[in-house]
Design an enzyme around this catalytic site. Sequence first.
Site, short mmCIF file in Angstrom:
data_model
loop_
_atom_site.label_atom_id
_atom_site.label_comp_id
_atom_site.label_asym_id
_atom_site.label_seq_id
_atom_site.Cartn_x
_atom_site.Cartn_y
_atom_site.Cartn_z
N ASN A 91 -19.66 -2.04 -9.20
CA ASN A 91 -21.02 -1.88 -9.75
C ASN A 91 -21.14 -0.58 -10.54
O ASN A 91 -22.01 -0.47 -11.40
CB ASN A 91 -22.05 -1.93 -8.61
CG ASN A 91 -21.93 -0.78 -7.64
OD1 ASN A 91 -22.62 0.23 -7.77
ND2 ASN A 91 -21.06 -0.88 -6.64
N PHE A 120 -6.55 -4.33 -5.15
CA PHE A 120 -7.56 -3.44 -4.54
C PHE A 120 -7.16 -1.97 -4.60
O PHE A 120 -8.00 -1.11 -4.36
CB PHE A 120 -7.75 -3.79 -3.06
CG PHE A 120 -8.44 -5.08 -2.78
CD1 PHE A 120 -9.76 -5.28 -3.17
CD2 PHE A 120 -7.79 -6.10 -2.10
CE1 PHE A 120 -10.42 -6.46 -2.89
CE2 PHE A 120 -8.45 -7.29 -1.82
CZ PHE A 120 -9.75 -7.48 -2.21
N GLY A 173 -6.48 1.81 -5.24
CA GLY A 173 -7.13 2.77 -6.11
C GLY A 173 -7.91 3.78 -5.31
O GLY A 173 -7.96 3.72 -4.08
N ASP A 226 4.25 3.22 -3.99
CA ASP A 226 3.25 3.96 -4.77
C ASP A 226 3.20 3.35 -6.17
O ASP A 226 4.17 3.43 -6.94
CB ASP A 226 3.67 5.44 -4.84
CG ASP A 226 2.67 6.29 -5.61
OD1 ASP A 226 1.70 5.73 -6.17
OD2 ASP A 226 2.88 7.51 -5.64
N ARG A 271 -30.82 0.69 -1.14
CA ARG A 271 -30.08 0.32 -2.36
C ARG A 271 -29.19 -0.91 -2.11
O ARG A 271 -29.02 -1.76 -2.99
CB ARG A 271 -29.25 1.52 -2.82
CG ARG A 271 -28.41 1.27 -4.04
CD ARG A 271 -27.82 2.55 -4.61
NE ARG A 271 -26.79 2.21 -5.57
CZ ARG A 271 -25.49 2.19 -5.28
NH1 ARG A 271 -25.05 2.56 -4.10
NH2 ARG A 271 -24.62 1.82 -6.20
N ASP A 282 0.88 -1.18 0.00
CA ASP A 282 0.00 0.00 0.00
C ASP A 282 0.91 1.22 0.00
O ASP A 282 2.10 1.14 0.33
CB ASP A 282 -0.92 0.00 1.24
CG ASP A 282 -2.19 0.84 1.01
OD1 ASP A 282 -2.06 2.07 0.80
OD2 ASP A 282 -3.28 0.27 1.03
N ILE A 283 0.31 2.36 -0.34
CA ILE A 283 1.06 3.61 -0.30
C ILE A 283 1.17 4.12 1.14
O ILE A 283 2.03 4.92 1.46
CB ILE A 283 0.38 4.66 -1.24
CG1 ILE A 283 1.31 5.80 -1.56
CG2 ILE A 283 -0.92 5.15 -0.66
CD1 ILE A 283 0.76 6.72 -2.66
N LYS A 337 -13.06 1.91 -13.92
CA LYS A 337 -13.23 0.47 -13.70
C LYS A 337 -13.42 -0.25 -15.04
O LYS A 337 -12.94 -1.36 -15.24
CB LYS A 337 -14.41 0.22 -12.76
CG LYS A 337 -14.18 0.75 -11.34
CD LYS A 337 -12.96 0.14 -10.69
CE LYS A 337 -12.79 0.56 -9.25
NZ LYS A 337 -11.59 -0.01 -8.61
N TYR A 395 -15.30 7.71 -12.10
CA TYR A 395 -14.81 6.53 -11.36
C TYR A 395 -15.22 5.24 -12.07
O TYR A 395 -14.39 4.34 -12.26
CB TYR A 395 -15.38 6.59 -9.94
CG TYR A 395 -15.26 5.31 -9.15
CD1 TYR A 395 -14.03 4.91 -8.61
CD2 TYR A 395 -16.37 4.50 -8.92
CE1 TYR A 395 -13.94 3.73 -7.87
CE2 TYR A 395 -16.28 3.34 -8.18
CZ TYR A 395 -15.07 2.95 -7.66
OH TYR A 395 -14.98 1.79 -6.93
#
Length: 270
Positions: free
Chosen positions: A112, A71, A73, A51, A174, A34-35, A140, A136
């Site tokens: 989604n 993962f 992002g 990074d 939702r 991870d960063i 994806k 965004y």
Amino acid sequence: MSLNRILVTGAGGKVARSVRARLGELCTELRLTDIVPLQSTGPNQTLHVADLVDPATLPALVDGVDAIVHFAGYPREAEWPVLLDANIRTVIHLWEAAAAAGVQRIVYASSNHAVGYYARSERIDHRAPPRPDSRYGVTKVFMEATASLYADKCGLRAMGVRIGYCGPEPLEARMLSHWVHPDDLAQLIEIGLQADYHHEIVYGVSANSASWYDNHRAEALGYKPRHSADPFAAALAAVRSNDPVAERYQGGSFAAAGHVGDADRPARAG
Ligand SMILES: NC(=O)c1ccc[n+]([C@@H]2O[C@H](COP(=O)([O-])OP(=O)(O)OC[C@H]3O[C@@H](n4cnc5c(N)ncnc54)[C@H](O)[C@@H]3O)[C@@H](O)[C@H]2O)c1
């Protein structure tokens, strides 16, 4: 099947932390990156702060890796420059480095929101054309296309999981349609790490009766979700926004943000 080394990117993030323990059981070394600084939570974990926007960091990270769970992002809507770095450059660098190093497969966090401008009245499967609801969501779709290219071009298998909302329980109406329990998501990722496929898109959702997704490809690969949002339906049915665009489209507030004019336009277009 046991893998020797799995690299998890974005390992300090919310979703990665909820599935890390299970991934650790599948391999000899769980290489976490991870960063931001990371904390070890298992015996076979190694920690690497890097990074992914900097291509020079990638070769060492992917060296000797069998599979990657991606993962890292920016997980929500943002201006283009933010997404260009966090969700586009990182993807290019990761797939380039993985292909060069002979990594066998990448399981990656799609969303989604790659298909969020489908109306809630529609039920879609993995073959539905992309319908991003945001910048965004476009990033994806870019990742899904990149994964497809490298699978075809050089045999780098990949499975994209269009994650709904991942958390311990659904929080609003939702999510009765697109919630995924972390254990179900972990099961999908495990399938992505072990099943025989080329490039797949599956939906990262639990067994929700109100689902917008026909997830038969995931089921064909062995997915048997153990959780469902159904027990939360009565309590959450009225937890809705007042926004007609958000309520009309699967992407909810992501579809509504910046939507100009006619709320029916995307649905009318079919
Ligand atoms: N949370 C959800 O329910 C959900 C739903 C759909 C898709 N997703 C996707 O799943 C992934 C994880 O989401 P999350 O909610 O855990 O987000 P998060 O922000 O908690 O985790 C993302 C991690 O990526 C790291 N990161 C960002 N840029 C980086 C870079 N340049 N180099 C290295 N690391 C970097 C961040 O430091 C962070 O720890 C994201 O790709 C997101 O789009 C999440």
